[in-house]
Design a protein around this motif. Sequence first.
Motif, short mmCIF file in Angstrom:
data_model
loop_
_atom_site.label_atom_id
_atom_site.label_comp_id
_atom_site.label_asym_id
_atom_site.label_seq_id
_atom_site.Cartn_x
_atom_site.Cartn_y
_atom_site.Cartn_z
N ALA A 1 0.86 -1.18 0.00
CA ALA A 1 0.00 0.00 0.00
C ALA A 1 0.89 1.23 0.00
CB ALA A 1 -0.93 0.01 1.21
N PHE A 2 0.40 2.30 -0.60
CA PHE A 2 1.20 3.51 -0.77
C PHE A 2 0.32 4.72 -0.50
CE2 PHE A 2 3.21 6.88 -3.38
CZ PHE A 2 4.52 6.79 -2.92
N VAL A 3 0.86 5.70 0.24
CA VAL A 3 0.15 6.95 0.49
C VAL A 3 0.79 8.04 -0.36
CG1 VAL A 3 -0.52 8.67 2.20
CG2 VAL A 3 -0.49 6.25 2.83
N LEU A 4 0.03 8.57 -1.31
CA LEU A 4 0.52 9.56 -2.26
C LEU A 4 0.24 10.97 -1.76
CD1 LEU A 4 1.62 10.21 -5.16
CD2 LEU A 4 -0.78 10.17 -5.90
N HIS A 5 1.29 11.81 -1.75
CA HIS A 5 1.16 13.21 -1.35
C HIS A 5 1.31 14.18 -2.51
CE1 HIS A 5 1.14 12.80 3.15
NE2 HIS A 5 1.59 11.60 2.81
N ALA A 6 2.12 13.86 -3.49
CA ALA A 6 2.32 14.78 -4.61
C ALA A 6 2.97 14.06 -5.78
CB ALA A 6 3.17 15.99 -4.20
N VAL A 7 2.71 14.59 -6.98
CA VAL A 7 3.43 14.21 -8.20
C VAL A 7 3.95 15.51 -8.81
CG1 VAL A 7 3.30 13.15 -10.48
CG2 VAL A 7 1.90 12.25 -8.62
N ARG A 8 5.25 15.55 -9.08
CA ARG A 8 5.87 16.77 -9.59
C ARG A 8 6.51 16.53 -10.95
NH1 ARG A 8 8.62 18.70 -3.84
NH2 ARG A 8 6.67 19.51 -2.93
N ALA B 1 -8.36 5.46 -1.12
CA ALA B 1 -8.97 6.16 0.00
C ALA B 1 -8.33 7.52 0.19
CB ALA B 1 -8.82 5.34 1.29
N VAL B 2 -9.16 8.57 0.27
CA VAL B 2 -8.66 9.92 0.54
C VAL B 2 -8.55 10.08 2.05
CG1 VAL B 2 -9.07 12.38 0.27
CG2 VAL B 2 -9.70 10.79 -1.57
N LEU B 3 -7.37 10.46 2.53
CA LEU B 3 -7.10 10.59 3.95
C LEU B 3 -7.29 12.04 4.40
CD1 LEU B 3 -3.84 8.42 4.12
CD2 LEU B 3 -6.22 7.67 4.35
N PRO B 4 -7.44 12.27 5.70
CA PRO B 4 -7.48 13.65 6.19
C PRO B 4 -6.26 14.42 5.72
CG PRO B 4 -8.11 12.12 7.93
CD PRO B 4 -7.62 11.28 6.78
N GLY B 5 -6.46 15.62 5.22
CA GLY B 5 -5.37 16.41 4.67
C GLY B 5 -5.21 16.25 3.18
N ALA C 1 -4.08 13.51 1.30
CA ALA C 1 -3.25 12.44 0.74
C ALA C 1 -4.15 11.26 0.36
CB ALA C 1 -2.20 12.01 1.75
N VAL C 2 -3.67 10.43 -0.57
CA VAL C 2 -4.48 9.33 -1.09
C VAL C 2 -3.75 8.02 -0.88
CG1 VAL C 2 -5.72 8.43 -3.09
CG2 VAL C 2 -5.37 10.90 -2.86
N ARG C 3 -4.42 7.06 -0.26
CA ARG C 3 -3.84 5.74 0.00
C ARG C 3 -4.40 4.73 -1.00
NH1 ARG C 3 -4.62 0.89 2.83
NH2 ARG C 3 -2.76 0.14 3.93
N VAL C 4 -3.51 4.01 -1.66
CA VAL C 4 -3.93 2.95 -2.58
C VAL C 4 -3.34 1.63 -2.09
CG1 VAL C 4 -4.13 4.49 -4.54
CG2 VAL C 4 -1.96 3.34 -4.13
N ALA C 5 -4.09 0.55 -2.30
CA ALA C 5 -3.65 -0.79 -1.91
C ALA C 5 -3.59 -1.67 -3.14
CB ALA C 5 -4.58 -1.39 -0.87
N ASP C 6 -2.70 -2.64 -3.11
CA ASP C 6 -2.48 -3.52 -4.26
C ASP C 6 -3.68 -4.41 -4.51
OD1 ASP C 6 -1.15 -4.61 -6.38
OD2 ASP C 6 0.13 -5.91 -5.18
N GLY C 7 -3.80 -4.86 -5.73
CA GLY C 7 -4.87 -5.77 -6.11
C GLY C 7 -5.32 -5.47 -7.52
N PRO C 8 -6.05 -6.39 -8.15
CA PRO C 8 -6.52 -6.18 -9.52
C PRO C 8 -7.54 -5.06 -9.59
CG PRO C 8 -7.49 -8.17 -8.60
CD PRO C 8 -6.47 -7.72 -7.61
N ALA C 9 -7.39 -4.20 -10.56
CA ALA C 9 -8.29 -3.06 -10.71
C ALA C 9 -9.63 -3.49 -11.28
CB ALA C 9 -7.64 -2.02 -11.62
N GLY C 10 -10.62 -2.65 -11.11
CA GLY C 10 -11.94 -2.92 -11.66
C GLY C 10 -13.01 -2.33 -10.79
N PHE C 11 -14.23 -2.32 -11.28
CA PHE C 11 -15.35 -1.76 -10.52
C PHE C 11 -15.84 -2.77 -9.49
CE2 PHE C 11 -19.87 -0.88 -9.80
CZ PHE C 11 -19.76 0.41 -9.32
N THR C 12 -15.89 -2.35 -8.24
CA THR C 12 -16.36 -3.22 -7.15
C THR C 12 -17.67 -2.73 -6.54
OG1 THR C 12 -15.18 -2.01 -5.41
CG2 THR C 12 -13.96 -3.75 -6.57
N GLY C 13 -18.05 -1.48 -6.82
CA GLY C 13 -19.23 -0.91 -6.20
C GLY C 13 -18.99 -0.43 -4.79
N SER C 14 -17.74 -0.30 -4.39
CA SER C 14 -17.42 0.16 -3.03
C SER C 14 -17.88 1.60 -2.83
CB SER C 14 -15.92 0.07 -2.77
OG SER C 14 -15.22 1.03 -3.55
N ALA C 15 -18.07 1.98 -1.57
CA ALA C 15 -18.49 3.34 -1.25
C ALA C 15 -17.48 4.36 -1.77
CB ALA C 15 -18.67 3.49 0.26
N ALA C 16 -16.18 4.02 -1.69
CA ALA C 16 -15.15 4.95 -2.16
C ALA C 16 -15.25 5.16 -3.68
CB ALA C 16 -13.77 4.42 -1.79
#
Length: 236
Positions: free
Chosen positions: A109-116, A151-155, A157-172
């Motif tokens: 899992a990775f928490v992204l703060h910026a891309v420059r 998942a968008v975190l307070p402040g 930043a965005v946290r992503v977790a590994d796994g196959p992509a696709g539509f799951t219908g999750s709340a996020a």
Amino acid sequence: MNHNGHPLSRRRLLAGAAAASAVTVTGVAAAPTAAGAAPTHRFNTPLVTRDRIGSAALHAPDGTASRGRFQADFHDRLTAWLAFWSANSPRAWSAPAQVLGTVDPAGDAFVLHAVRYRCDDELHDGFAAARADGTRWATLASLHHHFPTVAVLPGGAVRVADGPAGFTGSAAQVDFAVGACRELWGEAGAGASRWQEYAARPLARAGQRADVASRAGWATFTRLSLRRGLGTESYA
């Protein structure tokens, strides 16, 4: 150093564009069987230490150069995501120069703060956690294109977790789709109960007829939203 979010164009790298093209052609993998499914089970695979994601140097949220220990396939997925983001960004933007974030101890899992990126020898933020604008929605779209859990975190930043992509219908995913419809596509009436109706409109404008809740439809909607947010397509 200029970290603004002005819609500048970028120079494409063939490698990034090729990698992103491969992702777009093949689409996304089959969705997990349940919304919010946990990352794929791992068999104690060794972590790999990396100081870059693709061509971009890895930096800590405070901007200092950093290294992280990743599951190898997760690092590959992050690299494909960044190539996809870059290939759909404005032409005068350089390939991403820095990615600011932190990897979880388990490496999946990775928490992204910026891309420059660079323009005229200055660094600019193509995405910044604290900035709420089109580039935020565009980057969220690119992450939802590649990861099942975003998942968008307070402040901001965005946290992503590994796994196959696709539509799951999750709340996020639904929250993202509603926000993208409103903020990127001007569909103020979009809500949790009728978001698919509104999300289908940009697909139709682009000549796509897939159901947005299908694998192909979700991949197309997130790609269109990425380009809309970065100003590389209007689909008006």
